[in-house]
Design a protein around this motif. Structure first.
Motif, PDB file in Angstrom:
ATOM      1  N   GLY A 189       0.995  -1.142  -0.084  1.00 16.01           N
ATOM      2  CA  GLY A 189      -0.105   0.048   0.011  1.00 16.01           C
ATOM      3  C   GLY A 189       0.790   1.335  -0.118  1.00 16.01           C
ATOM      4  N   ALA A 190       0.377   2.295  -0.648  1.00 20.84           N
ATOM      5  CA  ALA A 190       1.428   3.532  -0.779  1.00 20.84           C
ATOM      6  C   ALA A 190       0.654   4.680  -0.763  1.00 20.84           C
ATOM      7  CB  ALA A 190       2.040   3.292  -2.250  1.00 20.84           C
ATOM      8  N   ASP A 191      -0.427   4.784   0.041  1.00 24.18           N
ATOM      9  CA  ASP A 191      -1.144   5.967   0.222  1.00 24.18           C
ATOM     10  C   ASP A 191      -1.824   5.939   1.708  1.00 24.18           C
ATOM     11  OD1 ASP A 191      -4.206   5.476  -0.046  1.00 24.18           O
ATOM     12  OD2 ASP A 191      -3.361   4.030  -1.006  1.00 24.18           O
ATOM     13  N   TYR A 192      -1.840   7.330   2.113  1.00 21.94           N
ATOM     14  CA  TYR A 192      -2.628   7.392   3.180  1.00 21.94           C
ATOM     15  C   TYR A 192      -3.959   7.733   3.135  1.00 21.94           C
ATOM     16  CZ  TYR A 192      -4.542   9.972   7.270  1.00 21.94           C
ATOM     17  OH  TYR A 192      -5.362  10.620   8.357  1.00 21.94           O
ATOM     18  N   ALA A 193      -4.975   7.074   3.529  1.00 23.00           N
ATOM     19  CA  ALA A 193      -6.475   7.449   3.482  1.00 23.00           C
ATOM     20  C   ALA A 193      -7.167   7.628   4.707  1.00 23.00           C
ATOM     21  CB  ALA A 193      -7.110   6.264   2.634  1.00 23.00           C
ATOM     22  N   GLU A 194      -8.417   7.916   4.522  1.00 21.80           N
ATOM     23  CA  GLU A 194      -9.379   8.291   5.534  1.00 21.80           C
ATOM     24  C   GLU A 194     -10.672   7.828   5.318  1.00 21.80           C
ATOM     25  OE1 GLU A 194      -9.191  12.169   7.313  1.00 21.80           O
ATOM     26  OE2 GLU A 194      -7.241  12.170   7.636  1.00 21.80           O
ATOM     27  N   TYR A 195     -11.510   7.188   6.043  1.00 24.90           N
ATOM     28  CA  TYR A 195     -12.695   6.957   5.805  1.00 24.90           C
ATOM     29  C   TYR A 195     -13.675   8.243   5.761  1.00 24.90           C
ATOM     30  CZ  TYR A 195     -12.308   1.926   6.945  1.00 24.90           C
ATOM     31  OH  TYR A 195     -12.023   0.563   6.929  1.00 24.90           O
ATOM     32  N   LEU A 196     -14.323   8.434   4.571  1.00 28.84           N
ATOM     33  CA  LEU A 196     -15.304   9.553   4.574  1.00 28.84           C
ATOM     34  C   LEU A 196     -16.775   8.958   4.256  1.00 28.84           C
ATOM     35  CD1 LEU A 196     -13.492  12.186   2.425  1.00 28.84           C
ATOM     36  CD2 LEU A 196     -13.582  11.726   4.862  1.00 28.84           C
ATOM     37  N   LYS A 237     -16.154   4.911   2.746  1.00 27.71           N
ATOM     38  CA  LYS A 237     -15.237   4.584   1.912  1.00 27.71           C
ATOM     39  C   LYS A 237     -13.821   5.156   2.327  1.00 27.71           C
ATOM     40  CE  LYS A 237     -17.887   1.850  -0.727  1.00 27.71           C
ATOM     41  NZ  LYS A 237     -17.732   0.442  -0.658  1.00 27.71           N
ATOM     42  N   PRO A 238     -12.743   4.328   2.069  1.00 24.53           N
ATOM     43  CA  PRO A 238     -11.314   4.888   2.130  1.00 24.53           C
ATOM     44  C   PRO A 238     -10.790   5.860   1.099  1.00 24.53           C
ATOM     45  CG  PRO A 238     -11.186   2.480   1.426  1.00 24.53           C
ATOM     46  CD  PRO A 238     -12.772   2.891   1.596  1.00 24.53           C
ATOM     47  N   VAL A 239     -10.858   7.033   1.438  1.00 24.27           N
ATOM     48  CA  VAL A 239     -10.228   8.204   0.277  1.00 24.27           C
ATOM     49  C   VAL A 239      -9.000   8.535   0.381  1.00 24.27           C
ATOM     50  CG1 VAL A 239     -10.863  10.451  -0.481  1.00 24.27           C
ATOM     51  CG2 VAL A 239     -12.634   9.033   0.349  1.00 24.27           C
ATOM     52  N   ALA A 240      -8.376   8.294  -0.569  1.00 24.40           N
ATOM     53  CA  ALA A 240      -6.843   8.655  -0.470  1.00 24.40           C
ATOM     54  C   ALA A 240      -6.361  10.159  -0.444  1.00 24.40           C
ATOM     55  CB  ALA A 240      -5.945   8.059  -1.875  1.00 24.40           C
ATOM     56  N   PHE A 241      -5.487  10.447   0.390  1.00 28.05           N
ATOM     57  CA  PHE A 241      -5.305  11.897   0.499  1.00 28.05           C
ATOM     58  C   PHE A 241      -3.862  12.065   0.254  1.00 28.05           C
ATOM     59  CE2 PHE A 241      -9.107  11.890   3.174  1.00 28.05           C
ATOM     60  CZ  PHE A 241      -9.390  13.301   3.581  1.00 28.05           C
ATOM     61  N   VAL A 242      -2.912  11.282   0.534  1.00 29.24           N
ATOM     62  CA  VAL A 242      -1.631  11.686   0.022  1.00 29.24           C
ATOM     63  C   VAL A 242      -0.606  10.152  -0.517  1.00 29.24           C
ATOM     64  CG1 VAL A 242       0.810  12.221   1.288  1.00 29.24           C
ATOM     65  CG2 VAL A 242      -1.247  13.303   2.057  1.00 29.24           C
ATOM     66  N   GLY A 243       0.062  10.224  -1.086  1.00 31.04           N
ATOM     67  CA  GLY A 243       0.815   9.212  -1.727  1.00 31.04           C
ATOM     68  C   GLY A 243       0.473   8.760  -3.168  1.00 31.04           C
ATOM     69  N   GLN A 244       0.721   7.418  -3.276  1.00 36.31           N
ATOM     70  CA  GLN A 244       0.425   6.817  -4.561  1.00 36.31           C
ATOM     71  C   GLN A 244      -1.003   6.190  -4.272  1.00 36.31           C
ATOM     72  OE1 GLN A 244       3.831   5.102  -6.842  1.00 36.31           O
ATOM     73  NE2 GLN A 244       5.172   5.614  -5.020  1.00 36.31           N
ATOM     74  N   VAL A 245      -1.812   6.291  -5.533  1.00 39.43           N
ATOM     75  CA  VAL A 245      -2.867   5.228  -5.546  1.00 39.43           C
ATOM     76  C   VAL A 245      -3.548   5.053  -6.879  1.00 39.43           C
ATOM     77  CG1 VAL A 245      -4.615   7.379  -5.884  1.00 39.43           C
ATOM     78  CG2 VAL A 245      -5.408   5.402  -4.544  1.00 39.43           C
ATOM     79  N   ARG A 246      -3.938   3.855  -7.174  1.00 42.14           N
ATOM     80  CA  ARG A 246      -4.176   3.269  -8.332  1.00 42.14           C
ATOM     81  C   ARG A 246      -5.745   3.696  -8.626  1.00 42.14           C
ATOM     82  NH1 ARG A 246      -0.686   0.092 -10.628  1.00 42.14           N
ATOM     83  NH2 ARG A 246      -2.040  -1.098 -11.724  1.00 42.14           N
ATOM     84  N   THR A 262       0.293  14.233  -5.319  1.00 48.01           N
ATOM     85  CA  THR A 262       1.044  15.167  -4.747  1.00 48.01           C
ATOM     86  C   THR A 262       0.968  16.507  -5.870  1.00 48.01           C
ATOM     87  OG1 THR A 262       2.990  14.282  -5.755  1.00 48.01           O
ATOM     88  CG2 THR A 262       2.623  13.959  -3.590  1.00 48.01           C
ATOM     89  N   THR A 263      -0.086  16.470  -6.889  1.00 48.04           N
ATOM     90  CA  THR A 263      -0.019  17.517  -7.619  1.00 48.04           C
ATOM     91  C   THR A 263      -0.117  18.913  -7.207  1.00 48.04           C
ATOM     92  OG1 THR A 263      -0.980  15.835  -9.307  1.00 48.04           O
ATOM     93  CG2 THR A 263      -1.334  18.176  -9.777  1.00 48.04           C
ATOM     94  N   HIS A 264      -0.852  19.251  -6.239  1.00 41.84           N
ATOM     95  CA  HIS A 264      -1.125  20.529  -5.742  1.00 41.84           C
ATOM     96  C   HIS A 264       0.048  21.004  -5.117  1.00 41.84           C
ATOM     97  CE1 HIS A 264      -5.311  20.625  -7.458  1.00 41.84           C
ATOM     98  NE2 HIS A 264      -5.409  19.458  -6.590  1.00 41.84           N
ATOM     99  N   ASN A 265       0.972  20.102  -4.623  1.00 44.99           N
ATOM    100  CA  ASN A 265       2.248  20.599  -3.865  1.00 44.99           C
ATOM    101  C   ASN A 265       3.207  21.086  -5.056  1.00 44.99           C
ATOM    102  OD1 ASN A 265       1.197  19.807  -1.677  1.00 44.99           O
ATOM    103  ND2 ASN A 265       2.295  17.763  -1.387  1.00 44.99           N
ATOM    104  N   ASN A 266       2.900  20.597  -6.412  1.00 44.04           N
ATOM    105  CA  ASN A 266       3.885  20.753  -7.340  1.00 44.04           C
ATOM    106  C   ASN A 266       2.911  22.078  -8.331  1.00 44.04           C
ATOM    107  OD1 ASN A 266       6.027  19.322  -6.569  1.00 44.04           O
ATOM    108  ND2 ASN A 266       4.936  17.605  -7.711  1.00 44.04           N
ATOM    109  N   SER A 267       2.203  22.980  -7.899  1.00 44.61           N
ATOM    110  CA  SER A 267       1.526  23.684  -8.433  1.00 44.61           C
ATOM    111  C   SER A 267       2.325  24.481  -9.663  1.00 44.61           C
ATOM    112  CB  SER A 267       0.382  24.445  -7.484  1.00 44.61           C
ATOM    113  OG  SER A 267       1.563  25.255  -6.618  1.00 44.61           O
ATOM    114  N   TRP A 268       3.508  24.652  -9.125  1.00 42.10           N
ATOM    115  CA  TRP A 268       4.647  25.552 -10.455  1.00 42.10           C
ATOM    116  C   TRP A 268       4.068  24.793 -11.633  1.00 42.10           C
ATOM    117  CZ3 TRP A 268       7.951  22.713 -12.865  1.00 42.10           C
ATOM    118  CH2 TRP A 268       8.390  21.377 -12.144  1.00 42.10           C
ATOM    119  N   ALA A 269       3.971  23.398 -11.685  1.00 41.36           N
ATOM    120  CA  ALA A 269       4.196  22.781 -12.989  1.00 41.36           C
ATOM    121  C   ALA A 269       2.712  23.041 -13.431  1.00 41.36           C
ATOM    122  CB  ALA A 269       4.185  21.317 -12.625  1.00 41.36           C
ATOM    123  N   VAL A 270       1.656  23.083 -12.719  1.00 39.46           N
ATOM    124  CA  VAL A 270       0.457  23.528 -13.459  1.00 39.46           C
ATOM    125  C   VAL A 270       0.237  25.017 -14.042  1.00 39.46           C
ATOM    126  CG1 VAL A 270      -2.200  23.494 -12.956  1.00 39.46           C
ATOM    127  CG2 VAL A 270      -0.676  21.783 -11.661  1.00 39.46           C
TER     128      VAL A 270
END
Length: 201
Positions: A22-29, A83-92, A152-160
């Motif tokens: 597993g490669a992401d941190y998720a929370e139940y929402l 449901k487990p919603v991914a917040f950070v990391g890698q997700v498929r 992590t896209t929004h952490n790299n907003s410079w690219a956007v």
């Protein structure tokens, strides 16, 4: 869980690490409608902290994790409604159409839990708010398939921002070319008018 040791320069450290596929941190929402079919890999919209496959007008667009390494929050008294919603990391996630590594993944617009890939140089300002993540693998398959993305896209907003700036610069150049063509047409019309006026005299 296992032990680990690290040495950086003159500093040596020891501790423990948590390893998993597993490669992401998720929370139940909570789901807006617990009867709605939502599963791992789906792209969802968040409305006031509750989730649905509808993404239009959502406050955030996120993805359902299929195997988080850390899962926060609680299922509460009704485990079928969360449901487990991914917040950070890698997700498929589920993506339809060809994908190139580095593309941004946004919702399909059909409220079906599926995403589409947008090249950074084609991204619009409106699409920026709906980015789920950035593809870390490529596929030429035009059908729906599973693609690994980084959340992590929004952490790299410079690219956007850079992609949008390039689009704006291109539009500016096209506008300048159109203005030049209009000026040339006006000059040509003026010449024709003068020629006609001379002939009439």
């Amino acid at each position: 869980i296992s032990g680990q040791a690290s040495s950086l320069g003159s500093i040596a450290e020891q501790g423990i690490k948590l390893e998993s596929s597993g490669a992401d941190y998720a929370e139940y929402l909570s789901m807006i409608d617990k009867k709605e079919p939502i599963s791992g890999g789906d792209i969802i919209g968040v409305f006031n902290g509750k989730i649905t496959k509808k993404t239009s007008g959502a406050q955030r667009v996120m993805a359902i994790s299929s195997m988080p390494i850390v899962l926060g929050n609680s299922k509460g008294n009704d485990p079928e409604s969360v449901k487990p919603v991914a917040f950070v990391g890698q997700v498929r996630v589920k993506v339809k159409g060809p994908v190139m590594a580095g593309d941004f993944i946004i919702p399909s617009g059909n409220d079906d839990g599926i995403g589409i890939a947008i090249s950074p140089n084609q991204l619009t300002a409106n699409q920026m708010a709906t980015i789920v993540g950035q593809a870390w693998e490529s596929s030429k398959n035009s059908k729906v398939k599973i693609i690994n993305i980084a959340l992590t896209t929004h952490n790299n907003s410079w690219a956007v921002v850079d992609a949008i700036k390039k689009n704006q610069d291109l539009l500016k150049q096209e506008n300048q070319q159109l203005q030049l063509q209009i000026k040339m047409l006006k000059n040509a019309l003026d010449i024709i008018k003068n020629d006609i006026a001379t002939i009439k005299k």
